[in-house]
Design an enzyme around this catalytic site. Sequence first.
Site, PDB file in Angstrom:
ATOM      1  N   GLU A 105      -2.578  13.356 -36.143  1.00  0.00           N
ATOM      2  CA  GLU A 105      -2.333  12.293 -37.105  1.00  0.00           C
ATOM      3  C   GLU A 105      -3.690  12.110 -37.793  1.00  0.00           C
ATOM      4  O   GLU A 105      -4.603  11.500 -37.207  1.00  0.00           O
ATOM      5  CB  GLU A 105      -1.891  11.003 -36.422  1.00  0.00           C
ATOM      6  CG  GLU A 105      -1.618   9.886 -37.422  1.00  0.00           C
ATOM      7  CD  GLU A 105      -1.316   8.548 -36.768  1.00  0.00           C
ATOM      8  OE1 GLU A 105      -0.500   7.797 -37.327  1.00  0.00           O
ATOM      9  OE2 GLU A 105      -1.898   8.254 -35.707  1.00  0.00           O
ATOM     10  N   ASP A 141      -2.679  10.791 -31.706  1.00  0.00           N
ATOM     11  CA  ASP A 141      -2.657   9.555 -32.461  1.00  0.00           C
ATOM     12  C   ASP A 141      -4.045   9.262 -33.023  1.00  0.00           C
ATOM     13  O   ASP A 141      -5.064   9.399 -32.324  1.00  0.00           O
ATOM     14  CB  ASP A 141      -2.219   8.416 -31.531  1.00  0.00           C
ATOM     15  CG  ASP A 141      -2.191   7.066 -32.209  1.00  0.00           C
ATOM     16  OD1 ASP A 141      -1.380   6.900 -33.129  1.00  0.00           O
ATOM     17  OD2 ASP A 141      -2.990   6.199 -31.818  1.00  0.00           O
TER      18      ASP A 141
END
Length: 725
Positions: free
Chosen positions: A387, A351
């Site tokens: 990401e 993330d």
Amino acid sequence: MSILIYPGNPYPLGSTWDGQGVNFALYADNATGVELCLFNDPSSEQESVSIKMVERTHQIWHAYLPDIKPGQLYGYRVSGPYEPENGHRYNPNKLLIDPYAKAISGTINWHDSLFGYEVGHENEDLSFSNSDSAPFIPKAVVIDESYDWEGDKKPKTPYHKTIIYETHVKGFTQTHPDIPEDIRGTYAALAHPVTINYLLELGITAIELMPIHHFVTDRYLLEKNLTNYWGYNSIGFFAPDVRYSSKGTLGEQVVEFKDMVKAFHKAGIEVILDVVYNHTAEGNHMGPTLSFKGIDNASYYRLTEENKRFYMDYTGTGNTLNSSLPSVLRLIMDSLRYWILEMHVDGFRFDLASTLARELHGVDKLGSFFDIIHQDPVISQVKLIAEPWDIGEGGYQVGNFPPGWSEWNGKYRDCMRDYWRGENSMLAEFADRFTGSSDLYQDDYRRPTASINFITAHDGFTLHDLVSYNEKHNDANGEDNNDGESHNRSWNCGAEGPTDDKSINELRQRQKRNFLTTLFLSQGVPMIVAGDELSRTQGGNNNAYCQDNEVSWLNWAAADKELLEFTKKLIKLRKEHPVFCRRRWFQGQPIKGVGVEDIEWFLPDGTDMSDEHWNHDFAKSLAVYMNGHGLRSVGPKGEHIIDDDFYVIFNAHHDPIKFKLPPKKYGTQWTKLIDTTTGKVEEEGKMYSAGKTIEVGGRSVVLLHSETVKNPKVAALARKEGDTI
């Protein structure tokens, strides 16, 4: 209560049971004292034993307790200066969670005593709290790491054969009628044969779980009767979250997680974890003191240079872990290795990965974080997915991660959404994205599989909502619809939300088929979000992070079975034909013995597209020929791989368009396999001769193939060159 205390060892960090006792080790560089606190049960408000740790090796405090066994609950109290302006927030009144805890016994019971300062004081966080937080914070658990893996073998599915399914542990099974009620929403429910059979029939090879590291629900959400459903608020990077356990809270959650992984591996399905190493649940300077902040604030977080009372925030959560510091790098690497070696997971999706690449302020793809991962013989061998952005300056880094990494390709998502909603000037970028985004990944010797292609993800509209709403509808989140992305590149097909208009509903179904067909025929690694194949809706909520209810859970009773069957056939088609799963880039060069290039693009009139055609603002239709003899790849035993030839026609215009098929050198006979206008995926559809005209419906995709491998001349050439079909 008297208890034996031995010096112990500084490694490994955390609590480690060796069969005779437990070693405790805690990194706390700037601390002046550490107390190890033992608790009798999760409801205990005070420790039964408090042990001053006197042994310190460099920055690590340690002790060995020979009488302690798995199931023991514990926490730490750490002393040192309380000087927020200098980056130190020590407060021994606060019981702290071990950063290396392998299990955590419960969830936080929010109370003012969880804060290191006196809540409501005029000096804010510069004040000092004397209240004890022990009654309100969950305790770490000593676990027995032994487990019978029964010869577990990781599937090790190559990237080019991977189909990723992003899902939430609870949301996937919470309403499933065929899952026993007492385990719905848990690791055990994901491991249930009903779940695994569904994924196998769909064609999934890897399940990507939204965060399962132990996380915290923010106080302000609970006060609004909401919760942190997604889980992007970690506090325990080694502990599977206890909320997803059906078996217990004293280490049973670890066993249940391992059972789940073992069950997936037996079915040939990989397990990828969505991990959040960019920040913690302790928030900014006004946040609680739960673990890192009270153990060694300055050694874990990025603090502002002007005043170390405040935190750098590249994540939008209030703080940022400082991955340029050795203590944080060690924590991350130890955590990753633990999940690989002890929990047998197959990869990670990072993330806000750009945050981890920041050295001082800028994003450095050659930074220490990547250096360490590349040289690590364990971590470097699993799937690593970034990401590739954060909210800081220069944080959008799609295409800039180093070799060895794949990336969520946000440019693919944006392009495909724009193309199918009819935006102008899309053909050139559409071709780049469809063929693997060579403009992003080829220059540094990465391959098409560096691109994780997706139309939707957990954050944003579901696929159904993408074609049903122009605007977000997030009122249920309690922020006056101000949260969530406002520019969704969505199109409601003529009405906002549910409608009884038959033509609009038919168009929405076709648009969903268009998106799915484009996704699974594109080069790269496709990722689908759980429920998109079932037409799952969130009622237009594009930021359902706080909705632990029917908004987020899959509604199995309302499943779109026709779309499900269409998706199954699409995935099956992709997996059967290597032309859609290339490991190498298209070259645009003639193939020996065939006389045509590995890929060519055509206009509706059947002529090749020239440079000027790519720049036509109004053009929304094109066709692509993919040569099954141009794969330039070999199988596991060195055999050459060939496939049928395919011709894909894309029409994003609202009216039907007639396409002339290419001349005989590309294929004498073409068979229609897919037509998104009808929703049919056929093995033996209507046949067309070379040069004939085919009408393609408005806003639709047609896929045709030519079985060139059955051509005697081609088959002879294949045998001569040792090719395999």
